[in-house]
Design a protein around this motif. Sequence first.
Motif, PDB file in Angstrom:
ATOM      1  N   HIS A   8      -9.589  -0.089  12.822  1.00 35.19           N
ATOM      2  CA  HIS A   8      -9.588  -0.528  11.437  1.00 35.19           C
ATOM      3  C   HIS A   8      -8.319   0.034  10.808  1.00 35.19           C
ATOM      4  N   ILE A   9      -7.526  -0.828  10.216  1.00 36.89           N
ATOM      5  CA  ILE A   9      -6.321  -0.412   9.503  1.00 36.89           C
ATOM      6  C   ILE A   9      -6.557  -0.783   8.046  1.00 36.89           C
ATOM      7  N   ILE A  10      -6.749   0.249   7.230  1.00 43.15           N
ATOM      8  CA  ILE A  10      -7.193   0.049   5.853  1.00 43.15           C
ATOM      9  C   ILE A  10      -6.095   0.508   4.900  1.00 43.15           C
ATOM     10  N   PRO A  11      -5.486  -0.444   4.164  1.00 42.20           N
ATOM     11  CA  PRO A  11      -4.466  -0.047   3.204  1.00 42.20           C
ATOM     12  C   PRO A  11      -5.091   0.784   2.082  1.00 42.20           C
ATOM     13  N   ARG A  12      -4.347   1.760   1.625  1.00 41.46           N
ATOM     14  CA  ARG A  12      -4.817   2.613   0.529  1.00 41.46           C
ATOM     15  C   ARG A  12      -3.831   2.520  -0.625  1.00 41.46           C
ATOM     16  N   TYR A  13      -4.368   2.564  -1.808  1.00 44.12           N
ATOM     17  CA  TYR A  13      -3.591   2.428  -3.031  1.00 44.12           C
ATOM     18  C   TYR A  13      -3.911   3.608  -3.937  1.00 44.12           C
ATOM     19  N   VAL A  14      -2.906   4.089  -4.639  1.00 46.90           N
ATOM     20  CA  VAL A  14      -3.125   5.190  -5.570  1.00 46.90           C
ATOM     21  C   VAL A  14      -4.205   4.771  -6.560  1.00 46.90           C
ATOM     22  N   ALA A  67       0.841  -1.206   0.000  1.00 46.15           N
ATOM     23  CA  ALA A  67       0.000   0.000   0.000  1.00 46.15           C
ATOM     24  C   ALA A  67       0.873   1.251   0.000  1.00 46.15           C
ATOM     25  N   SER A  68       0.345   2.305  -0.578  1.00 46.56           N
ATOM     26  CA  SER A  68       1.074   3.579  -0.563  1.00 46.56           C
ATOM     27  C   SER A  68       0.733   4.389   0.680  1.00 46.56           C
ATOM     28  N   GLY A  69      -0.321   4.033   1.369  1.00 50.16           N
ATOM     29  CA  GLY A  69      -0.723   4.718   2.592  1.00 50.16           C
ATOM     30  C   GLY A  69      -1.744   3.884   3.332  1.00 50.16           C
ATOM     31  N   THR A  70      -2.247   4.403   4.449  1.00 53.31           N
ATOM     32  CA  THR A  70      -3.287   3.707   5.199  1.00 53.31           C
ATOM     33  C   THR A  70      -4.306   4.716   5.712  1.00 53.31           C
ATOM     34  N   THR A  71      -5.492   4.221   5.951  1.00 53.56           N
ATOM     35  CA  THR A  71      -6.510   4.963   6.676  1.00 53.56           C
ATOM     36  C   THR A  71      -6.737   4.219   7.980  1.00 53.56           C
ATOM     37  N   LEU A  72      -6.639   4.932   9.100  1.00 56.01           N
ATOM     38  CA  LEU A  72      -6.921   4.347  10.411  1.00 56.01           C
ATOM     39  C   LEU A  72      -8.283   4.842  10.860  1.00 56.01           C
ATOM     40  N   ARG A  73      -9.090   3.932  11.364  1.00 54.02           N
ATOM     41  CA  ARG A  73     -10.425   4.321  11.803  1.00 54.02           C
ATOM     42  C   ARG A  73     -10.707   3.714  13.170  1.00 54.02           C
ATOM     43  N   LEU A  74     -11.240   4.558  14.042  1.00 51.59           N
ATOM     44  CA  LEU A  74     -11.667   4.138  15.373  1.00 51.59           C
ATOM     45  C   LEU A  74     -13.080   4.662  15.564  1.00 51.59           C
TER      46      LEU A  74
END
Length: 138
Positions: free
Chosen positions: A99-105, A77-84
């Motif tokens: 929630h640890i959500i990988p993000r892709y361009v 992944a190029s980044g992540t989104t963290l959610r609580l």
Amino acid sequence: MFCSVTAGVTDPGVCLAVDNEFVVFPALHQRPNNRGHMLLVPAGHLGGIADVPPEKAAPMLAALQATTQAVKAAFGASGTTLRLNLGPPAQDIFHLHWHIIPRYVGDDFNSAKSSEVLQLTAKLGQHLVRRASARLPK
């Protein structure tokens, strides 16, 4: 629900231990279901962030940091989104979890199939083990 997973009673398909205090497993039925969406869950029951004892805050942040870095590396992944999510209506399960959500361009933030996530979770386990062994005193 999460208490039974962390106690080993319920099998979420794949469950990885970050250390004795936390487990990681794939979020198979959560949205967004990006490839590699994981849940980091404290092994002991904590209803929400306000229930975290001060002495557990630093280890919790360290587990979140290690898992986030492992998710990025394992899934490319190029980044992540963290959610609580805290409290209703945002929180459905009243056991603290991230929630640890990988993000892709160019991702559409809703792109994974459950079977793909399970296959890729083994790769995450390899990254978590390497990170944990690198932190152990020699």
